[in-house]
Design an enzyme around this catalytic site. Structure first.
Site, PDB file in Angstrom:
ATOM      1  N   GLU A 254      -9.755   6.205   7.256  1.00  0.00           N
ATOM      2  CA  GLU A 254      -8.313   6.411   7.147  1.00  0.00           C
ATOM      3  C   GLU A 254      -7.894   7.672   6.394  1.00  0.00           C
ATOM      4  OE1 GLU A 254      -6.278   2.077   7.107  1.00  0.00           O
ATOM      5  OE2 GLU A 254      -7.782   2.394   5.551  1.00  0.00           O
TER       6      GLU A 254
ATOM      7  N   THR B 110      -6.268  -4.677  -0.160  1.00  0.00           N
ATOM      8  CA  THR B 110      -5.479  -5.052  -1.328  1.00  0.00           C
ATOM      9  C   THR B 110      -5.353  -6.561  -1.464  1.00  0.00           C
ATOM     10  OG1 THR B 110      -3.469  -4.717  -0.023  1.00  0.00           O
ATOM     11  CG2 THR B 110      -4.191  -2.893  -1.410  1.00  0.00           C
TER      12      THR B 110
ATOM     13  N   ARG C  99       0.834  -1.210   0.000  1.00  0.00           N
ATOM     14  CA  ARG C  99       0.000   0.000   0.000  1.00  0.00           C
ATOM     15  C   ARG C  99       0.866   1.256   0.000  1.00  0.00           C
ATOM     16  NH1 ARG C  99      -5.463   1.674   0.828  1.00  0.00           N
ATOM     17  NH2 ARG C  99      -6.187  -0.476   0.942  1.00  0.00           N
TER      18      ARG C  99
END
Length: 797
Positions: free
Chosen positions: A739, A468, A324
């Site tokens: 987030e 992911t 990420r």
């Protein structure tokens, strides 16, 4: 039920999606009625856990003598690795995390043995009686050494588009730079804690403060050599999680379960604050480097970026976290030809883990440094350079292979930016924050003041939403309607203060068009909704909201079918509206209709399920669509710095965040405010300090400074971008908000660099690693102009 009884149940408010509704536990929080694990009554026979950890960062166990521990006052059970009947390794994705050390210790505090005693204090006293001998081995404690030795927990990974090296070589301008971004302690209000009780069928009942009940269930079952259906896990609420309870709550439950099996009694494991800080992982440190080429307008032609994460002693979630960071090393900017390399560095420190943003913030930091550095090189305002490099901003002189103007919308990992929101969002924030007027005022102020310098920065955020790891993008829910018209809701998401429960309840209220007060949300439990994903990746509302909506729609299908038969109307003439069912000319209170449906044997309960569409990623090629959509935002931060001491104050912050069609604006604004402050703390005050033996020294509130109320910006303005529904079919077209706001705190770091840069008339972009404590800011000032250092005899009037 009569209409009057129905209204008495619901009250006057509706609070469906798009409306402000207070957190479902807000009053419980402030009155002390909210029950956490420490508030649950303990049986008289309850035992308490303490764990004996390694004294060295890297060592081989020579001998262990626990005889005195076993006979210590109050001790009822002691376990080592030899007492584990099932799996020793409880690594969440890849192996490397023994529940108790068998032979090799790989960080200070790594659990070697565990004690269950009649009190917390007696358990800890018993630890002192252990006799352990070690063969001390050389540790690797820094990212630099791990990189030099190619000492990794997982193999490196590369994402690439075009020939970056050639593009850089052919560019009119080149720059190289580096930064070191330290990690962050989660510092949740409620520390790691669990309670485990044996059940009559040789199973275990687990109360845990975890973001991932299913993982706790799975790992407890594995260490006890049980099937998962023998272990039931419940999570009512957490006093904060921030990623620290995604994987790192499970080891506590496993150790407590082993002791519960051995003693036959309820066992509670509550870490002290110091143990929690020493023995559980944190946000990863990252050592980032870049080499970029750009034209005279500051527009990127090529970029080579390396992001190297300090993973600690085991993989934990580091593979996905560094991925990420790689995905977000562009942040909001079109890199053009690019090569991004991610390294997973192994160190003999506690295994680092998920933290709000999950590597994305560390990746974005290098992108924002690149923008600042280019701006100083070409003599432009950093905002001008940022705007020129945004995705979706076309430049007449830049064409693609066919000769058409290049839309500049493809990331270095192959995903197309389908919604170019940031140019519009930034333009609006420029105006509302009075950016350019303030820039002029600040420049004039800095010219007239020798000691105090002000800084200003606008930084954007483009954050990908989805796990992911593809299989985690799924969720389940369970919805019951009772015959009085009240609704029971359960789903796989966990509540850690972020307002997930109230948002999903609003989704159910919207689906049935009933008042929110009719809906009761219960604790997440593995025997109600199985095989849940962690509440993480900003996906809680997206996944669980859609699963709950699906359950409601399944129930509504049967209710509509019954209404058509009972009232002799077509389906298009049946509506749910304002706590009623409308069937042709009939208008029936919801509760009355539900009771009628029950009397006619219509099902009033259903499970729901959702999986995120469209996402895929091929690690072999480093290309794909790992994210369903992007959340966007931007922040303008202003600071004032005392150049004599390095001390500073954040004086004003303006935020504009795109949350799509907000499910609950009040909750979303609270998340934005909290996320920003936490991100600001990560980059300014929260300093993880380790000694040269691998011992954490910042291991208490006395030595680790999280932001306090006094650190809050004096002028703090937060707004939601209006009229911006999600282009993807998310739950009522909302967007994630958990987030993305944390990364808005990068604007404070950039503003500090801006203030320091003013000492060079904005010609030099200073090096400022994080956290940018006053000491770090002062060092940046001295590095910019050594003559300002009083140790060299400099004086300023």
């Amino acid at each position: 039920m009569t209409e009057q009884q129905s209204m008495a149940l619901t009250g006057p408010s509706q609070h469906r999606t798009g409306q402000n509704a207070k957190h479902d536990s807000a009053e419980k929080h402030v009155t002390g009625q909210a029950r956490y694990i420490d508030d649950v009554s303990e049986p008289k026979s309850c035992l308490h856990v303490a764990v004996g950890g390694s004294k060295f960062a890297h060592a081989r166990l020579k001998s262990i003598n626990l005889d005195k521990v076993r006979t210590a006052t109050g001790v009822r059970g002691v376990i080592t690795a030899q007492d584990v009947p099932g799996e020793i390794d409880i690594g969440p994705v890849f192996p490397g995390d023994p529940v108790l050390v068998e032979s090799i210790c790989e960080y200070i505090g790594q659990p070697i043995f565990a004690v269950a005693a009649t009190s917390h204090e007696l358990a800890h006293r018993a630890l002192e009686q252990a006799e352990i001998e070690y063969d001390v081995l050389e540790p690797t404690l820094t990212v630099a050494k791990a990189m030099a030795d190619e000492f990794f927990v997982r193999p490196p990974h590369v994402q690439q588009r075009g020939d970056a090296k050639q593009a850089i070589a052919q560019s009119p301008n080149q720059l190289k730079g580096q930064q070191y971004v330290k990690g962050q302690e989660h510092f949740y209000l409620e520390g790691q804690v669990c309670s485990v009780s044996p059940t009559e069928d040789n199973g275990m009942w687990v109360l845990t403060s975890s973001q991932h009940p299913t993982e706790v269930q799975k790992l407890v079952a594995e260490v006890l050599d049980l099937t998962m259906n023998k272990v039931q896990v419940e999570v009512r609420r957490m006093g904060g999680g921030f990623g620290g309870k995604e994987t790192q709550a499970a080891p506590l439950a496993c150790i407590a379960a082993l002791l519960a099996r051995k003693t036959g009694q309820t066992v509670k494991y509550r870490m002290s604050r110091r143990d929690d800080m020493v023995m559980t992982g944190k946000r990863h440190d990252f050592s980032n480097q870049y080499h970029v080429g750009f034209d005279d307008l500051g527009i990127l032609q090529g970029a080579e970026i390396t992001v190297a994460g300090k993973c600690g002693n085991s993989p934990d979630l580091s593979d996905a976290i560094v991925d990420r960071a790689m995905f977000h090393s562009d942040n909001a900017y079109y890199l053009n030809a690019a090569r991004v390399t991610g390294l997973r560095c192994k160190t003999h420190t506690v295994s680092n883990t998920a933290f709000r943003g999950f590597g994305g913030p560390q990746g974005m930091m290098i992108a924002e440094q690149i923008m600042d550095d280019i701006a100083r090189h070409v003599g432009e305002d950093p905002l001008t350079i940022r705007k020129r490099n945004l995705y979706g901003v076309r430049h007449d002189h830049i064409t693609d292979a066919s000769g058409a103007i290049d839309p500049r919308t493809e990331t270095h990992y192959g995903q197309t930016i389908e919604q170019a929101i940031l140019p519009k969002l930034i333009a609006e924030l420029e105006q509302t924050s009075e950016y350019w007027q303030r820039r002029q005022e600040i420049t004039e102020f800095n010219q007239q003041n020798q000691i105090f310098k002000r800084g200003l920065a606008l930084t954007p955020v483009k954050f990908g939403i989805s796990f992911t790891v593809q299989f985690l993008n799924q969720a389940g829910a369970l919805v019951h309607i009772y015959t009085d018209g009240s609704v029971h809701l359960n789903h796989g998401g966990t509540e850690m203060g972020q307002g997930l429960y109230i948002k999903v309840a609003q989704v159910v209220a919207e689906a049935f068009q009933i008042d929110l007060e009719r809906i009761q949300v219960s604790a997440a439990r593995t025997d109600k909704v199985p095989n849940t994903s962690p509440t993480a990746a900003s996906s809680g509302s997206d996944l669980n909201g859609m699963a709950a909506k699906d359950a409601c729609e399944r129930i509504k299908v049967e209710l509509v079918k019954f209404a058509c038969e009972h009232y002799q109307v077509d389906p298009e003439h049946v509506k749910f509206h304002d706590n009623h069912i409308i069937a042709g000319e009939q208008r029936v209170p919801f509760a009355e209709f539900v009771e009628l449906a029950y009397m006619n044997r219509v099902p009033l309960s259903s499970t729901g399920y959702y999986k995120t569409p469209k996402i895929h990623y091929d690690r072999a090629t480093g290309q794909g669509r790992p994210f369903y959509y992007y959340a966007h935002g931007a922040a303008v931060s202003e600071v004032i710095v005392d150049t004599l001491t390095g001390e500073y104050k954040v004086t004003r912050v303006d935020i504009l965040q795109d949350v799509g069609r907000s499910l609950n604006p009040a909750i979303d604004i609270g998340q934005i405010e909290g996320g920003f402050i936490q991100g600001m703390g990560w980059l300014t005050t929260e300093d993880l300090v380790w000694d040269d033996q691998g011992q954490l020294r910042s291991d208490s509130p006395a030595t680790y400074k999280i932001p306090a109320i006094g650190d809050t910006p004096l002028d703090f303005r937060v707004n939601l971008l209006e009229h911006s529904p999600n282009s993807e079919a998310t739950v009522y077209r909302s967007k994630a908000v958990g987030e993305p706001p944390l990364m808005l705190g990068i604007s404070v770091w950039s503003a500090l660099r801006d203030a320091v840069s003013s000492l060079s008339e904005y010609r030099i972009s200073p090096e400022l690693n994080t956290p940018a404590t006053p000491e770090a800011v002062l060092n940046a000032i001295y590095s910019l102009d050594p003559e300002l250092n009083p140790e060299k005899g400099a004086t300023r009037s």
